[in-house]
Design a protein around this motif. Structure first.
Motif, PDB file in Angstrom:
ATOM      1  N   LEU A  98       0.727  -1.398  -0.023  1.00 31.86           N
ATOM      2  CA  LEU A  98       0.211  -0.109   0.061  1.00 31.86           C
ATOM      3  C   LEU A  98       0.739   1.056  -0.029  1.00 31.86           C
ATOM      4  N   GLY A  99       1.958   1.343   1.100  1.00 30.66           N
ATOM      5  CA  GLY A  99       2.852   2.453   0.768  1.00 30.66           C
ATOM      6  C   GLY A  99       3.297   2.877  -0.597  1.00 30.66           C
ATOM      7  N   PRO A 100       3.959   1.900  -1.160  1.00 31.63           N
ATOM      8  CA  PRO A 100       4.437   2.221  -2.481  1.00 31.63           C
ATOM      9  C   PRO A 100       3.456   2.719  -3.679  1.00 31.63           C
ATOM     10  N   ARG A 101       2.357   2.055  -3.409  1.00 32.24           N
ATOM     11  CA  ARG A 101       1.248   2.450  -4.533  1.00 32.24           C
ATOM     12  C   ARG A 101       0.693   3.924  -4.165  1.00 32.24           C
ATOM     13  N   LEU A 102       0.624   4.074  -2.796  1.00 24.74           N
ATOM     14  CA  LEU A 102       0.396   5.700  -2.428  1.00 24.74           C
ATOM     15  C   LEU A 102       1.400   6.501  -2.782  1.00 24.74           C
ATOM     16  N   LYS A 103       2.535   6.396  -2.773  1.00 23.00           N
ATOM     17  CA  LYS A 103       3.693   7.194  -3.241  1.00 23.00           C
ATOM     18  C   LYS A 103       3.495   7.597  -4.641  1.00 23.00           C
ATOM     19  N   GLU A 104       3.063   6.396  -5.323  1.00 18.76           N
ATOM     20  CA  GLU A 104       2.857   6.681  -6.818  1.00 18.76           C
ATOM     21  C   GLU A 104       1.514   7.768  -7.031  1.00 18.76           C
ATOM     22  N   ILE A 105       0.708   7.449  -6.359  1.00 18.42           N
ATOM     23  CA  ILE A 105      -0.735   8.055  -6.525  1.00 18.42           C
ATOM     24  C   ILE A 105      -0.388   9.919  -6.227  1.00 18.42           C
ATOM     25  N   ALA A 106       0.435  10.027  -5.141  1.00 17.51           N
ATOM     26  CA  ALA A 106       0.782  11.310  -4.636  1.00 17.51           C
ATOM     27  C   ALA A 106       1.454  12.020  -5.829  1.00 17.51           C
ATOM     28  N   LEU A 107       2.452  11.245  -6.344  1.00 15.93           N
ATOM     29  CA  LEU A 107       3.304  11.839  -7.494  1.00 15.93           C
ATOM     30  C   LEU A 107       2.327  11.950  -8.658  1.00 15.93           C
ATOM     31  N   ASN A 108       1.416  11.183  -9.188  1.00 15.59           N
ATOM     32  CA  ASN A 108       0.613  11.449 -10.234  1.00 15.59           C
ATOM     33  C   ASN A 108      -0.309  12.591  -9.962  1.00 15.59           C
ATOM     34  N   ILE A 109      -0.879  12.982  -8.689  1.00 14.08           N
ATOM     35  CA  ILE A 109      -1.823  13.915  -8.613  1.00 14.08           C
ATOM     36  C   ILE A 109      -0.826  15.244  -8.675  1.00 14.08           C
ATOM     37  N   LYS A 110       0.214  15.345  -7.929  1.00 15.54           N
ATOM     38  CA  LYS A 110       1.297  16.509  -7.922  1.00 15.54           C
ATOM     39  C   LYS A 110       1.412  16.854  -9.420  1.00 15.54           C
ATOM     40  N   ASN A 111       1.693  15.924 -10.090  1.00 16.47           N
ATOM     41  CA  ASN A 111       2.033  15.970 -11.516  1.00 16.47           C
ATOM     42  C   ASN A 111       0.959  16.575 -12.555  1.00 16.47           C
ATOM     43  N   GLU A 112      -0.021  16.275 -12.173  1.00 15.28           N
ATOM     44  CA  GLU A 112      -1.567  16.597 -12.928  1.00 15.28           C
ATOM     45  C   GLU A 112      -1.858  18.162 -12.341  1.00 15.28           C
ATOM     46  N   LEU A 113      -1.492  18.384 -11.118  1.00 13.93           N
ATOM     47  CA  LEU A 113      -2.002  19.696 -10.630  1.00 13.93           C
ATOM     48  C   LEU A 113      -1.091  20.780 -10.948  1.00 13.93           C
ATOM     49  N   GLU A 114       0.149  20.598 -10.985  1.00 14.31           N
ATOM     50  CA  GLU A 114       1.349  21.564 -11.199  1.00 14.31           C
ATOM     51  C   GLU A 114       0.939  22.619 -12.280  1.00 14.31           C
ATOM     52  N   PRO A 115       0.619  21.855 -13.472  1.00 14.35           N
ATOM     53  CA  PRO A 115       0.260  22.727 -14.669  1.00 14.35           C
ATOM     54  C   PRO A 115      -0.661  23.888 -14.387  1.00 14.35           C
ATOM     55  N   ARG A 116      -1.500  23.514 -13.697  1.00 18.93           N
ATOM     56  CA  ARG A 116      -2.826  24.560 -13.087  1.00 18.93           C
ATOM     57  C   ARG A 116      -2.345  25.900 -12.454  1.00 18.93           C
ATOM     58  N   HIS A 117      -1.099  25.652 -11.742  1.00 19.33           N
ATOM     59  CA  HIS A 117      -0.680  26.598 -10.899  1.00 19.33           C
ATOM     60  C   HIS A 117       0.491  27.247 -11.584  1.00 19.33           C
ATOM     61  N   ARG A 118       0.739  26.984 -12.845  1.00 23.23           N
ATOM     62  CA  ARG A 118       1.841  27.891 -13.704  1.00 23.23           C
ATOM     63  C   ARG A 118       1.467  29.061 -14.106  1.00 23.23           C
TER      64      ARG A 118
END
Length: 269
Positions: free
Chosen positions: A249-269
């Motif tokens: 569960l931990g490694p899968r959660l880390k992957e999800i956090a990275l994906n969310i962050k990568n999708e969100l950051e273009p909106r804040h540029r």
């Protein structure tokens, strides 16, 4: 008695001339309504907040006129009004992160039969802003708005790990004052989670928040640390042993956090 986070008269920063005490007192009344408590009277509100009863009476009258409270004339008590709900929905509607996070959270929830949630801090608790459920029989059925203590929950401890050192120390001092003599026990659990975060990149809470619940969580650090949230994945401790939390569960959660962050950051540029 469990400690509560309602501010009393002495805790309001009255020496700050920019601080509007009347507004603060009104907001404290709204916070006094706990989960599952529909009606409270002026005396109960006064006891919970430390605000004098005559002041409470004027505040509840005003809040009722504005739609933030509803008055039951038969009971002579108040409950939260639709104005509160409107504010909550507006807040959630303006959070683009929920729109991005939900598909990722739901995918993990379906795959693991766990509760997977996104949360933000409010005083001494984490509040769920989005939550997704699996379909198994041993799933935690928590919903949006559910509150978990920062000190004992995986999501709370993960949020602490995402803060700057200065901000983290400030929050720890606030928690120490909140828990008083019980603080060493809570601090030991937080210290362990911080060691877990340093080793694994995520935090664990194994039967700490509740005896039958275990979870893994990690911070979601956004806007170069300007916004810190956290996500977790939890369920029945009978299913989620230490090995599964750490290796699956931990490694899968880390992957999800990275994906969310990568999708969100273009909106804040």
């Amino acid at each position: 008695m469990e400690p509560n986070d309602i501010a009393d008269e002495g805790s309001l920063p009255s020496k700050d001339r920019n601080f509007v005490t009347a507004l603060a007192r009104g907001l404290e009344l709204l916070r006094a309504f706990g989960s599952g408590e529909e009606y409270l009277g002026n005396a109960e509100l006064s006891n919970r907040t430390g605000v004098p009863r005559p002041t409470v009476s004027r505040l509840t009258y005003t809040l009722t006129q504005l739609g933030y409270l509803q008055h039951n004339t038969h009971l002579e008590k108040y409950r939260l009004g639709p104005g509160i709900l409107a504010l909550g929905y507006r807040y959630l509607a303006n959070m683009g992160i929920r729109e991005i996070a939900r598909p990722h959270l739901q995918k993990l929830a379906d795959a693991t039969d766990c509760n997977v949630s996104l949360g933000s801090a409010d005083r001494n608790d984490m509040v769920y802003l989005e939550t997704c459920h699996g379909h198994g029989p041993l799933v935690i059925r928590l919903n949006i708005g559910s509150r978990l203590p920062i000190a004992t929950s995986a999501i709370g401890r993960a949020w602490l790990c995402g803060l700057s050192n200065e901000r983290c120390q400030q929050v720890l001092q606030e928690l120490e004052a909140f828990y008083g003599s019980e603080w060493p026990r809570y601090k030991a659990g937080i210290d362990k989670s911080m060691k877990d975060y340093a080793e694994y990149g995520f935090c664990l809470s194994e039967q700490d928040w509740q005896q039958d619940i275990s979870a893994v969580a990690m911070p979601l650090i956004l806007e170069n640390g300007g916004e810190v949230m956290a996500i977790n994945c939890g369920g029945a401790s009978l299913r989620l042993d230490h090995k599964r939390l750490v290796n699956n569960l931990g490694p899968r959660l880390k992957e999800i956090a990275l994906n969310i962050k990568n999708e969100l950051e273009p909106r804040h540029r």
